[in-house]
Write a protein that holds these residues in place. Structure first.
Motif, short mmCIF file in Angstrom:
data_model
loop_
_atom_site.label_atom_id
_atom_site.label_comp_id
_atom_site.label_asym_id
_atom_site.label_seq_id
_atom_site.Cartn_x
_atom_site.Cartn_y
_atom_site.Cartn_z
N GLU A 1 61.65 41.91 3.99
CA GLU A 1 61.57 43.15 4.78
C GLU A 1 62.85 43.98 4.63
O GLU A 1 63.90 43.47 4.26
CB GLU A 1 61.34 42.81 6.25
CG GLU A 1 62.40 41.91 6.86
CD GLU A 1 62.02 41.39 8.23
OE1 GLU A 1 61.24 42.07 8.91
OE2 GLU A 1 62.52 40.33 8.62
N ARG A 2 62.71 45.23 4.94
CA ARG A 2 63.86 46.12 4.92
C ARG A 2 64.73 45.96 6.17
O ARG A 2 65.95 45.95 6.10
CB ARG A 2 63.39 47.58 4.86
CG ARG A 2 63.06 48.06 3.47
CD ARG A 2 64.33 48.29 2.67
NE ARG A 2 64.04 48.88 1.37
CZ ARG A 2 64.87 48.83 0.36
NH1 ARG A 2 66.02 48.20 0.46
NH2 ARG A 2 64.57 49.41 -0.78
N GLU A 3 64.07 45.85 7.29
CA GLU A 3 64.80 45.80 8.56
C GLU A 3 65.43 44.43 8.77
O GLU A 3 64.77 43.41 8.56
CB GLU A 3 63.85 46.09 9.73
CG GLU A 3 63.25 47.48 9.70
CD GLU A 3 64.32 48.56 9.80
OE1 GLU A 3 65.26 48.39 10.60
OE2 GLU A 3 64.22 49.56 9.05
N PRO A 4 66.68 44.39 9.17
CA PRO A 4 67.28 43.09 9.47
C PRO A 4 66.64 42.49 10.72
O PRO A 4 66.21 43.22 11.61
CB PRO A 4 68.75 43.42 9.73
CG PRO A 4 68.79 44.87 10.05
CD PRO A 4 67.61 45.51 9.38
N SER A 5 66.55 41.18 10.74
CA SER A 5 65.99 40.52 11.91
C SER A 5 66.86 39.31 12.26
O SER A 5 67.61 38.83 11.41
CB SER A 5 64.55 40.06 11.65
OG SER A 5 64.52 38.74 11.18
N PRO A 6 66.76 38.84 13.50
CA PRO A 6 67.55 37.66 13.86
C PRO A 6 67.15 36.42 13.07
O PRO A 6 67.86 35.42 13.08
CB PRO A 6 67.25 37.49 15.36
CG PRO A 6 66.06 38.32 15.65
CD PRO A 6 65.98 39.39 14.62
N ARG A 7 66.03 36.51 12.41
CA ARG A 7 65.55 35.35 11.65
C ARG A 7 65.98 35.41 10.18
O ARG A 7 65.60 34.57 9.38
CB ARG A 7 64.01 35.28 11.74
CG ARG A 7 63.49 35.07 13.15
CD ARG A 7 62.00 35.18 13.24
NE ARG A 7 61.51 36.53 12.99
CZ ARG A 7 61.51 37.52 13.89
NH1 ARG A 7 61.96 37.30 15.12
NH2 ARG A 7 61.08 38.73 13.59
N CYS A 8 66.79 36.41 9.85
CA CYS A 8 67.21 36.60 8.46
C CYS A 8 68.10 35.43 7.99
O CYS A 8 69.01 35.02 8.70
CB CYS A 8 67.97 37.93 8.33
SG CYS A 8 68.60 38.22 6.67
N VAL A 9 67.81 34.91 6.81
CA VAL A 9 68.65 33.85 6.25
C VAL A 9 69.46 34.34 5.05
O VAL A 9 70.49 33.76 4.71
CB VAL A 9 67.79 32.63 5.81
CG1 VAL A 9 67.18 31.95 7.01
CG2 VAL A 9 66.72 33.03 4.79
N LEU A 10 68.99 35.42 4.43
CA LEU A 10 69.68 35.91 3.23
C LEU A 10 69.33 37.39 3.06
O LEU A 10 68.17 37.77 3.24
CB LEU A 10 69.21 35.13 1.99
CG LEU A 10 69.93 35.39 0.67
CD1 LEU A 10 71.29 34.68 0.67
CD2 LEU A 10 69.10 34.89 -0.51
N SER A 11 70.33 38.19 2.75
CA SER A 11 70.03 39.59 2.42
C SER A 11 70.66 39.91 1.07
O SER A 11 71.58 39.22 0.61
CB SER A 11 70.59 40.53 3.51
OG SER A 11 72.00 40.48 3.53
#
Lengths: 102, 358
Positions: B204-214
């Motif tokens: 996804e584009r939007e960051p989320s608290p569940r993000c593990v890698l960008s």
């Protein structure tokens, strides 16, 4: 079920009689004939022989060396080095000779 | 340029974990019915022990596989069931099905239509306009190519939030097979590796608290090894139950094809799909700079077997929570490496990568 006694005290002359033909076969078949092996070269660890080529080794042993390797002896530890392989074959061959003489 | 975020990365194993020795016995039992298979059967102990795999996963119970004779249906059923459990895990992580406007499913064990992605869309009530795409036949290279597709849907603005599910039940696929003729050694070796597993994440584009890698940009490199189509074969007998084979020439071709790529790899975190012990040992010996990455891959192989499409994501998940993740700070790149049938080398590089794993 046939079992083999891999006696550590087996004399080197007896145990090593399969070293040369095995070494020649493995070098010719799996190393394109242009490498050398010592009795302690880690054949499996270095990928000289593997799960795909092991059957070729078994066929060579049976047809050219005249030794039948029972299923339970086809284990990685018996094929780890030329020395281990040669010792197993010597033990099998000796056992077969004893049975034949009995 | 906005970043792309990978969130809710989950891994799910097939429901039944079976020791490798027990699977070897099962194979021996099956081949005992075929006198012409005696030569191959005597290699089972060696091949299974040599695989270094402790246990593999099956989505369906071994006794159920023994009872059933509907190989085609049960393989699809097991794949669908495991895919559902993977999507359940993504939703349990906090994602909402109604916000997913894209679904990419990668599987080599599912065959038929409607596509697996459409079945999942229907079951989980994803938006009816969601883009649903399936990639098949990519084998162990599925995750790299699936992630590139999901990335392109998001990066081009086609979708805002894409779920990627990589699922294979190649363990069930093989264990459920009724052998009507003796397998070859290549087939026996392939058979002893295969396991059931899934991995899923949200792109996804939007960051989320569940993000593990960008990351900033994804770049996929693939190369078909010339003249190797027959080396990784999936051949169906007259009974239409395919059996996978891995040709022994793969070993001879591996280093010339792969080592130069790995030796020139830009610094970063490397997650490698573990194809098999012999191949990984060769790569580890030839590319000592990547010995830690190879060891992490081999540890995954030992514990789970070869999971097929999801395996590189399994290794990535482990890598992100290991000391190897420090390589992201040094190189800013995350590499996913896998071999696919063909033989094809696939390498997906996520540039400008940052770990957000806890």
């Amino acid at each position: 079920m046939q079992t083999i006694n891999h006696t550590p005290a087996l004399s080197s002359t007896t145990a090593d009689r399969f070293l040369e033909p095995l070494s020649r076969f493995i070098i010719r078949e799996f190393l394109h004939g242009d490498a050398s092996l010592t009795p302690e070269t880690p054949l499996l660890e270095w990928g000289v022989i593997d799960s795909m080529t092991i059957i070729d080794v078994i066929v060579f042993i049976s047809e050219q060396l005249g030794v039948r390797v029972p299923d339970e002896e086809i284990r990685p530890d018996n094929f780890a080095t030329l020395r281990a392989l040669s010792r197993m074959l010597a033990a099998l061959d000796d056992a077969a000779r004893v049975r034949g003489a009995a | 340029m906005s970043r792309v975020h990978l969130s809710s990365l989950v891994t799910v194993a097939g429901a039944h974990t079976v020791p490798q020795a027990a699977l070897g016995e099962s194979m021996r039992h099956q081949l005992a019915r075929l006198p012409e298979a005696a030569g191959v059967a005597q290699m089972i102990t060696f091949v299974y022990a040599r695989s270094d795999i402790r246990a593999r996963h099956l989505e369906l119970a071994p006794d159920e596989l023994e009872r059933r004779d509907d190989w085609y249906a049960l393989t699809n059923e097991a794949t669908f069931r495991l895919a559902c459990r993977a999507l359940d895990a993504v939703l349990a992580a906090g994602e909402r099905a109604e916000t997913l406007d894209g679904l990419v499913v990668v599987s080599s064990s599912y065959a038929g239509f409607p596509a697996l992605s459409r079945r999942l869309q229907d079951r989980y009530r994803l938006p009816t306009a969601a883009r649903c795409l399936d990639l098949t036949g990519l084998g162990c290279g599925g995750s790299t190519q699936g992630l590139e597709l999901a990335d392109s849907l998001v990066s081009r603005g086609t979708c805002k939030k894409v779920a990627l599910i990589c699922v294979d039940v190649m363990g069930t696929f093989g264990a459920a097979r009724r052998h009507l003729r003796a397998p070859t050694m290549s087939q026996l070796v392939a058979h002893c590796l295969a396991s059931d597993g899934a991995a899923a994440l949200v792109v996804e584009r939007e960051p989320s608290p569940r993000c593990v890698l960008s990351y900033a940009r994804a770049r996929l490199r693939t190369r078909l090894w010339p003249g190797t189509l027959a080396l990784n074969d999936l051949t169906a007998d007259a009974d239409n139950q395919p059996l996978i084979a891995v040709g022994k020439d793969i070993r001879a071709r591996l280093l010339p094809e792969v080592a130069p790529l790995l030796e020139q790899l830009e610094p970063g975190l490397l997650a490698m799909h573990p194809g098999g012990k012999a191949l990984m040992q060769l790569l580890r010996a030839r590319c000592p700079d990547h010995a830690d990455a190879a060891e992490l891959a081999m540890a995954t192989l030992r514990e789970h077997g070869n999971l097929g499409a999801p395996s590189a994501l399994w290794v990535l998940r482990r890598a992100l929570s290991s000391e190897l993740a420090g390589a992201l700070d040094r190189g800013g790149r995350c590499h996913l490496f896998a071999l696919a049938p063909g033989i094809v080398t696939t390498l997906l590089t996520l540039e400008g990568a940052r770990s957000h794993a806890a």
